[in-house]
Structures are given as C-alpha cells and as structure tokens.
Motif scaffolding. Structure first.
Motif, PDB file in Angstrom:
ATOM      1  N   ILE A 718      17.215 -41.534  -4.936  1.00 38.44           N
ATOM      2  CA  ILE A 718      15.889 -41.738  -4.347  1.00 38.44           C
ATOM      3  C   ILE A 718      15.938 -41.342  -2.877  1.00 38.44           C
ATOM      4  O   ILE A 718      17.008 -41.249  -2.280  1.00 38.44           O
ATOM      5  N   THR A 719      14.752 -41.119  -2.291  1.00 40.30           N
ATOM      6  CA  THR A 719      14.675 -40.792  -0.862  1.00 40.30           C
ATOM      7  C   THR A 719      14.338 -42.053  -0.068  1.00 40.30           C
ATOM      8  O   THR A 719      13.929 -43.069  -0.629  1.00 40.30           O
ATOM      9  N   GLU A 720      14.509 -41.959   1.231  1.00 39.80           N
ATOM     10  CA  GLU A 720      14.196 -43.107   2.079  1.00 39.80           C
ATOM     11  C   GLU A 720      12.714 -43.486   2.001  1.00 39.80           C
ATOM     12  O   GLU A 720      12.358 -44.645   2.188  1.00 39.80           O
ATOM     13  N   SER A 721      11.845 -42.510   1.703  1.00 35.07           N
ATOM     14  CA  SER A 721      10.409 -42.814   1.611  1.00 35.07           C
ATOM     15  C   SER A 721      10.109 -43.781   0.465  1.00 35.07           C
ATOM     16  O   SER A 721       9.129 -44.521   0.508  1.00 35.07           O
ATOM     17  N   THR A 722      10.979 -43.776  -0.556  1.00 41.72           N
ATOM     18  CA  THR A 722      10.798 -44.731  -1.652  1.00 41.72           C
ATOM     19  C   THR A 722      10.965 -46.159  -1.147  1.00 41.72           C
ATOM     20  O   THR A 722      10.224 -47.074  -1.532  1.00 41.72           O
ATOM     21  N   PHE A 744      21.828 -46.880  -7.621  1.00 46.14           N
ATOM     22  CA  PHE A 744      20.922 -46.060  -6.819  1.00 46.14           C
ATOM     23  C   PHE A 744      21.703 -45.376  -5.696  1.00 46.14           C
ATOM     24  O   PHE A 744      22.586 -45.967  -5.085  1.00 46.14           O
ATOM     25  N   SER A 745      21.301 -44.128  -5.430  1.00 46.23           N
ATOM     26  CA  SER A 745      21.871 -43.382  -4.320  1.00 46.23           C
ATOM     27  C   SER A 745      20.728 -42.916  -3.434  1.00 46.23           C
ATOM     28  O   SER A 745      19.727 -42.403  -3.932  1.00 46.23           O
ATOM     29  N   ILE A 746      20.874 -43.123  -2.096  1.00 42.45           N
ATOM     30  CA  ILE A 746      19.837 -42.659  -1.165  1.00 42.45           C
ATOM     31  C   ILE A 746      20.175 -41.234  -0.744  1.00 42.45           C
ATOM     32  O   ILE A 746      21.177 -40.983  -0.067  1.00 42.45           O
ATOM     33  N   ASP A 747      19.322 -40.303  -1.165  1.00 44.51           N
ATOM     34  CA  ASP A 747      19.538 -38.890  -0.878  1.00 44.51           C
ATOM     35  C   ASP A 747      19.036 -38.572   0.534  1.00 44.51           C
ATOM     36  O   ASP A 747      18.121 -39.196   1.053  1.00 44.51           O
ATOM     37  N   ASP A 748      19.682 -37.574   1.180  1.00 44.92           N
ATOM     38  CA  ASP A 748      19.264 -37.101   2.514  1.00 44.92           C
ATOM     39  C   ASP A 748      19.212 -38.241   3.512  1.00 44.92           C
ATOM     40  O   ASP A 748      18.296 -38.319   4.354  1.00 44.92           O
TER      41      ASP A 748
END
Length: 855
Positions: A718-722, A744-748
């Motif tokens: 997922i992205t930080e915006s999630t 869960f993995s935080i991408d970018d």
C-alpha cells in the motif's frame, strides 16, 4: 222557574229559539235564563246553572272582581252595558276554552231590571286571528327577510326582517315587483324563467348577490314558494331571504383562491382573481394586496383599479416604524383605518402623494404568516371618508388567511425551486440550473452573434484544506470563492457550482484579448488570501477555457472541452489557465477508447502479471517477488501502468483490476507451489480506493483458500496515502486483513506525508525505501542520510526494510553496509513473466527444493 215568573212565555220561547247563546241574570247576578245554545257553548245543563251566580260561566281570573265590575256597569245608567263584538273567554265545563262575541243589555220587565247577555260563538274566528297574529309575530321577529306577493307578482306584505336587511320601509315595497327591489340587474328573461318555474308548482332555492336600498351588495340564500288555492290557481308567492354574506364570502373566496392554488397558478394571478371577486361584491372600493419582500419592502401583487403611477408608488414603500402610510400602518395594529387622508396625522407628509389619485380614505389589514410575522398587507382605498362597514370586515376576515396561505405557499415553492436549482452551500446555481441558463444564453448569443466563453474552474489542493483544517474550513473556502466569482458576474454572465470544488463561469461579449485579461483578473481574485481558523490560506485554481462556436455548438460539449483544458492547466503546474485545443480533444477520445479497452482487457483476462525478484542481501537467496500488472494492447502497444492504473481509479475500474491482479497472483503462486518452485511470498499492490470496500478482507481470504495458499504467502503493498485516507472504513479494513495473518508493506516510503504515529497504530510488516532515495546514493550524502533514517525507523519499529530501484553494485554495497536486509531492482532482474522468472531462478542456481509450502 224564575224565568217564568219574570219573563213572559213568548219572550222565553223567543230566547230559547235564538241561534246565539242567551244568559239572563237578575240584580243578584243569579242566572234566571239559560237557553239551549248556551248549553252547547258552555257544556252545562240548565239545571246546573239556573239560580246560580253567573260566576260559574266566567273565567277564574275574573271571578274575584266580577260583581263589582257588573254593578259598576249597572250604575252607569246605560242600557247597552257591554257593546257588541267584545270577545270574551268561555270556560267550558270539560275544561276547554272557547271564545264568544258578547253584548249585554238591561231589560226592564214588570219593574224588574234584568240583564241579558247574547254570546255568539266566534271560537274559530278568534283562533284564526290569533294564528295570524302569531305568524306575524314570528315573521317580524325572525332574522330573515320575508316578502309575500299576490298573483300579479306585486308585494302585499313585508316583515321587519326585510327592513333590517335591505333597508326598505313598507311604503317603498308594497305594490312593487320583488325583483325590481332586490335584483334590479335581473333581465326579463331571468324573471320569466322564475315565474314559469313557480307556476309549475316548483319552489326555487338559490344563492344570489342582491342589492340593498343604499346600493350595498349582499349574498342571500333565497327560497321562493308558490301558494295555490283549492282550485289550483296561484294566489301568492312567499319569498324568504337569509343573509349569508359572511359564509358566502368565505365560500366564494376559498373556492376561487384554493382552486387557483391547486392549479399551481402564479401568485400574482391568484391575487388578481381574489381582487376581482371582491370588486364584484363591493364596487365602491379599490383593493390592493401587497407582500413584504426579502428587503422588507412592499411589493404589489394585485389591485383591481389602482393606476400605474400609484402602483409604482406602493412598490417604493419600505415597511417599518418610520413609515406611516396606510399599508405600512398594519405593521403596528390589527388594522388601521384612515377616513380623512388629507388631515389625518397618521399619514404625515405621505398624503400629498395619495390625494392626487382621488382617494379620501384608506384601510389596511396585515397578512400574518404561520409564525405571526408580517408577510403582506391588504389595503382598501375609498373615494369617500366613511369608516369600514361590516361587509368590509367580513371580506377581510375571509381574505386575509387565504392570502397568507397563497403567499406562504409561493414562498415554499420558491424555496423548493431554490433547493432544486441552487447549491445549498454557496447559493450559486447548481449543475441543472447552470445547464438551463447556459443553453438559454447560448441561443441568444447565437442569434446576436456575440462571443461566448466557458470557464471550467477547479480549486487546487482543496483536499489538503479539508484534511488539515476539517470540512467546515473547506466549506468556508468554497463559500468565499463563490462570493468572488459572483462579484465578477456582470450583464449576461453566469457562474455556478458544478460539484465539489468545481465551478463554471460563462462569459458573454468578450473578445480574445479581453477574455485573457478577464481570466487573469479572475484567477488573481480567487487567489487572494483568506483567514480560516486563524490560519492564512491562499487559494488557487486551474481554469480551462472553451470558446463558442470554435470548440462546440452546445453547452454540454463546451463544458466537456473546458473540463479537458482545465486538466491540461493542472498538468502544466496548477494555478494556471489553458484554452482547449483539438489536440486535447484527440487525447480525450483516445482516453475514452483506452478506458473501454481496459474494461474489456480485465474482463477477457488480456492483462499479464510480471514478477520482480526481491533478494536477501546477506544470503543472496530469493526473499519474494512483487507482482506487477502489464498490458500490451494490439492497437496502443505496451501501455504503461503509470497510465492505465490511474485511469482505472478515475473511471471506477480499480476494483475489477485489483481483483484480477489478486486472483492471478494467487493462481500463479499455487502453480509454483505445485511445481515445488521456492518462491516464499508474492507482493500485490492495491489502490487506496480498494480499502473503501468492507468486503476486501473476505475477497483476499477467499482467493487464498481457492488456491490452497496460506496468509503468509501473500504481502499487500500500500502507499502512504492509504494510511492518510479519511474514509472511516479504511483503518477497519486494514486491521481486518492483518488479523487474518496477511502482511502489509508500505511502498515508496519517505515520499508521502504520513506521520510516525500512523506507523505505530497500523499493522505494518515491511517498509520499502523509495527508489528516488537510491538513485543518488553514490554521490549525495543527503540521500544516504535519508536512507539511513528510513532504515532506523524500520528497525525501531521491528519492521523489515526493502530497498527498491537498485541498479548498480555501488548502490547495493552502500545499502548493505547501512544494514538493509532486502534489495530489489534492475541490478538483479527486471520484472519477468511467470516462465521467465522460473528460468531466472535456474540460471542464478536457485535450485528447486522440497518446499514446506507444498499444498
């Protein structure tokens, strides 16, 4: 016996044969003679009365003073003691009462004074007379008016009620035809129709507007009955009139006004109809109905006879305590009557404006709303100085509540229309109203050959205002922008709110240079700072422009193309404006086609997953793979994920796309498990929009179960915006999935705007250092410091940290030295399809082993 002593036989025989009753008494008031007719009249036999005091034959109320009365008459010396035709009460033996016409005479026989009473039975005549007297008493005391006419249709009787209601005395109506008195407006045809109906023995019952002596009109319920003799000839006509003005006024006005309301007629038409009905009843007044508008001024709705100049004068009056005209006097009192406009202090200097119109008196009455507030005024203007009549009061009491109903209903309808066609927050026209008004303006512009431009305005960074200050602050910003737009609207220009933070502005009559200057001025006006909760916010807007007729001939096309130009302005850097071009149109058509093709590709399984390896830095072993969607279109060729994934989010296909990716990744993992290929985990990217669905957890667990996989086989990226999503369901969905064992993995990581508090609260297993930090690691100390900081954050939270985007051995060495555990990038492999990833594993001597992941 006594009679035989004192009366001769001949005289006795004569009295016996008399038709009338005869009673003879002596000086002692004893009865000495009583004939057969008297027996019939009183019911007493001769033996019952002869020798008895005459009191036995008189009423009880006379008995105590009877002897004195008789003696007094005897002393008068008059032979005819009681004259003829005196009606006396006859108390009969059986208790009934009869009436007789009696005369008493003194008779001298042989020197004896005798008194002879002759009584004629007039019971039937007296009863009939009393009946007539009672009927007359009744007719004269009834509230109804009664006329009785003869067979020549001329009045022979009128009661007091007729005088009370119509004002005529007997001498003014006797001998006249009733219709000529109360209905002079009747035609001969109408009169003949009434007479023929009565001759046929049919009574008439009608409600009619009739005239009084002084010219006033009254509503009357009229009942006319014919009277026939035993031969069947018409002898009399009885007409009864009941004053129903009050109820009829209510009935007529209610029928008229409520009917107009039911037919949804305009307020002015309803009031015009009401004024007309009132003028039919009272023709010596001028009626005006006014309402109080939003500016607390009088607005004339209708008047039957006012001149245009006076109507203009009324429309200029403001309601308030400082104004003392008759209409505004209703502000203070239930009603205000001014009988002398010229000299009445109530009107002060205002009478100079009224007198030229010929009015001497006026009367006003307030129209109150449902909450008691003043919403209008009814005003009567008169050419005389007479005070309001009862009829005037009746009219007002009937008219005022109906006017109130009509005015309040009109306001409610306007409010409903406002809610339907205007934005409740900004009070600007909404999308429906904008389209309707813009189409109308476009037709006028097309005829007049004027210029027209459509501006599509979208606020920049509006979501940040909502997220930072809350939605009330965002609403305040929208209201302020709407105000600034309205200030720029002149002449035929219109502006409105389309939705959210999108506005539309239609400009008429400006050439290209003028248009450029106007848009620049509008942009600068929008960008003026404003205070929100103590903080200064500087709005900005991206503006797209389309021109009629170059960019379209209907408003829908012009808005669409202005919208496209707005997106072009946003791409160019926001806070700018851009004109539509046909290149943009071409791009839009291609986008629409691409959208349709993407939907088809997802449905037909025409997409493909590629997998990029993730390597454990210490051992060189495979840590897992990241699944990446790829689309190779037969017409467009390879379509970049950076293009079709945002497209899927915008057009609502992201849910379908994510389900396909998840299903395809799980299916491939299942195949690898069956072939005993040691790929520990597969990572799948999901959009923030996917987490708005409460069914996402069930979908993931269902796919894992269908392909016989464990929760640990899957990693969700997922992205930080999630994490920052304001949707209330997002956090719950994240926790639900984590509770099932899926990581869960935080991408970018590091490029967004999440805070460390979110990392602590949300179940995260892994961080992925964004590739932008890796690119300049070899020559930029700041990039190394940032990568080190990200690693320390992960380690402090006991999270795995993955460095992605590694392309050189130098980058790898720096990151490995810093302590990163997992690496991903082109240094190891580009994304590969399923077959290629298997070959890659063999070539890197990652031999297949007996895997504990086997199903």
């Amino acid at each position: 016996m006594a009679a035989k002593k004192l009366l001769s036989d001949i005289f006795v025989e004569t009295l016996e044969q008399a038709m009338d009753s005869v009673v003879v008494i002596d000086l002692n008031n004893e009865i000495i003679f009583y004939n057969h007719a008297a027996e019939i009249l009183w019911g007493y036999k001769k033996e019952d009365v002869i020798g008895k005091n005459v009191k036995i034959l008189i009423p009880n109320h006379i008995k105590p003073n009877h002897d004195q009365y008789v003696n007094a008459n005897r002393m008068s010396g008059i032979n005819k003691v009681v004259g003829t035709n005196r009606d006396v009460e006859i108390p009969c033996k059986n208790g009934s009462t009869k009436w007789g016409s009696m005369s008493i005479s003194k008779v001298v026989i042989d020197g004896n004074n005798l008194y002879t009473a002759f009584i004629k039975d007039v019971t039937a005549i007296v009863i009939e007379r009393k009946r007539i007297e009672m009927l007359s008493l009744v007719t004269d005391n009834t509230d109804n008016a009664i006329l009785i006419s003869d067979d020549s249709w001329n009045v022979i009787y009128k009661n007091k009620g007729f005088t009370n209601i119509f004002g005529y005395k007997s001498k003014e109506v006797l001998g006249r035809n009733p219709t000529s008195i109360v209905a002079p407006h009747y035609t001969n045809r109408q009169i003949n129709k009434i007479r023929n109906t009565l001759r046929n023995g049919v009574a008439i019952k009608i409600d009619e507007l009739l005239h009084t002596k002084n010219g006033q009109k009254l509503w009357c319920s009229v009942v006319i009955n014919p009277v026939f003799n035993e031969k069947g000839s018409l002898t009399n006509i009885v007409s009864i009139f009941s004053d129903i003005t009050k109820t009829k006024i209510h009935e007529v006005l209610q029928s008229k006004i409520l009917g107009s309301i039911a037919r949804d007629e305009p307020l002015e038409v309803i009031m015009e109809s009401a004024c007309h009905e009132v003028s039919q009843i009272i023709d010596n007044i001028t009626l005006a109905v006014l309402q109080v508008d939003d500016n607390n001024c009088l607005q004339l709705l209708s008047s039957s006879k006012l001149t245009s100049k006076y109507k203009k004068l009324l429309n200029s009056i403001r309601i308030g305590k400082t104004v003392s005209s008759s209409p505004t006097a209703a502000y203070h009192r239930p009603y205000e009557s001014v009988t002398d406009i010229k000299n009445d202090p109530l009107l002060n200097d205002f009478h100079e404006q009224i007198l030229p119109f010929g009015y001497k008196g006026c009367w006003s009455f307030p129209i109150k709303g449902s909450h008691g507030e003043l919403i209008g005024v009814i005003a009567f203007y008169k050419k005389d100085d007479q005070p309001p009549s009862l009829l005037n009061h009746q009219l007002i009491s009937a008219l005022a509540p109906l006017c109130s109903l009509a005015i309040e209903r009109d306001r409610q309808q306007k409010n409903i229309r406002h809610l339907a066609y205007y934005d409740s927050l900004t009070q600007l026209p909404n999308r429906s109203m904008l389209h309707a008004e813009a189409e109308q303006i476009l037709r006028e512009v097309n005829q007049s050959k004027k210029n027209l431009a459509v501006l599509f305005i979208d606020l920049d960074h509006f979501k940040k205002v909502n997220d930072s200050f809350g939605h009330p602050a965002g609403d305040k910003l929208l209201v302020e922008v709407a105000t600034r737009l309205k200030q720029k609207c002149i002449n035929m220009d219109i502006c409105g709110r389309l939705s959210g933070d999108e506005f539309l502005f239609v400009i008429v009559g400006k050439k290209v240079n003028e248009l450029n200057n106007f848009i620049e001025d509008l942009r600068l006006s929008i960008s003026q700072p404003l205070d929100i909760d103590g903080s200064k916010v500087t709005p900005s807007a991206s503006i797209g422009v389309s021109i009629f007729p170059e960019d379209g001939h209907d408003i829908g096309t012009l808005i669409h193309r202005a919208d496209m130009a707005m997106y072009q302005a946003k791409i160019a850097g926001k806070g700018r404006f851009s004109f539509f071009s046909h290149e943009l149109d071409k791009l839009a058509l291609e986008r629409q086609e691409l959208e349709m093709e993407l939907e088809k590709a997802i449905s037909n399984n025409e997409l493909e997953l590629h997998y990029q390896p993730q390597i454990q830095m210490k051992t060189g072993k495979l840590n897992g793979v990241e699944a990446l969607a790829r689309w190779n279109h037969p017409k467009f060729g390879p379509v970049s994920p950076s293009k079709f994934i945002p497209l899927a989010e915008e057009c609502g296909l992201i849910g379908n796309l994510s389900r396909w990716v998840l299903s395809a990744a799980c299916q491939q993992m299942s195949i690898w498990r069956s072939k005993e290929i040691a790929i520990p985990t597969v990572s799948v990217n999901l959009s923030p929009l996917n987490f708005h669905s409460f069914d996402l957890c069930n979908l993931i667990m269902s796919e894992l179960a269908n392909h016989h996989l464990k929760a640990s086989d899957l990693m969700i990226e997922i992205t930080e915006s999630t994490l920052m999503d304001t949707n209330p369901g997002t956090i719950k969905v994240l926790h639900d999935i984590h509770s099932k064992g899926v990581g869960f993995s935080i991408d970018d990581f590091g490029t967004g705007y999440s805070s460390l508090s979110y990392l602590r609260k949300i179940p995260i297993r892994e961080l992925k250092l964004d590739r932008s930090f890796v690119v300049e690691l070899e020559m930029d100390d700041a990039s190394q410091a940032l990568s080190r900081a990200v690693l320390q954050i992960g380690q402090s939270l006991k999270l795995d940290v993955v460095a992605e985007g590694i392309e050189t051995k130098e980058q790898f060495d720096i990151l490995k030295k810093q302590g990163y555990q997992v690496a991903q990038g082109f240094l190891f492999s580009k994304p590969l399809n399923a077959t290629e990833i298997e070959i890659w594993l063999k070539n890197t001597k990652e031999h297949t082993i007996k895997s504990s992941y086997s199903s």
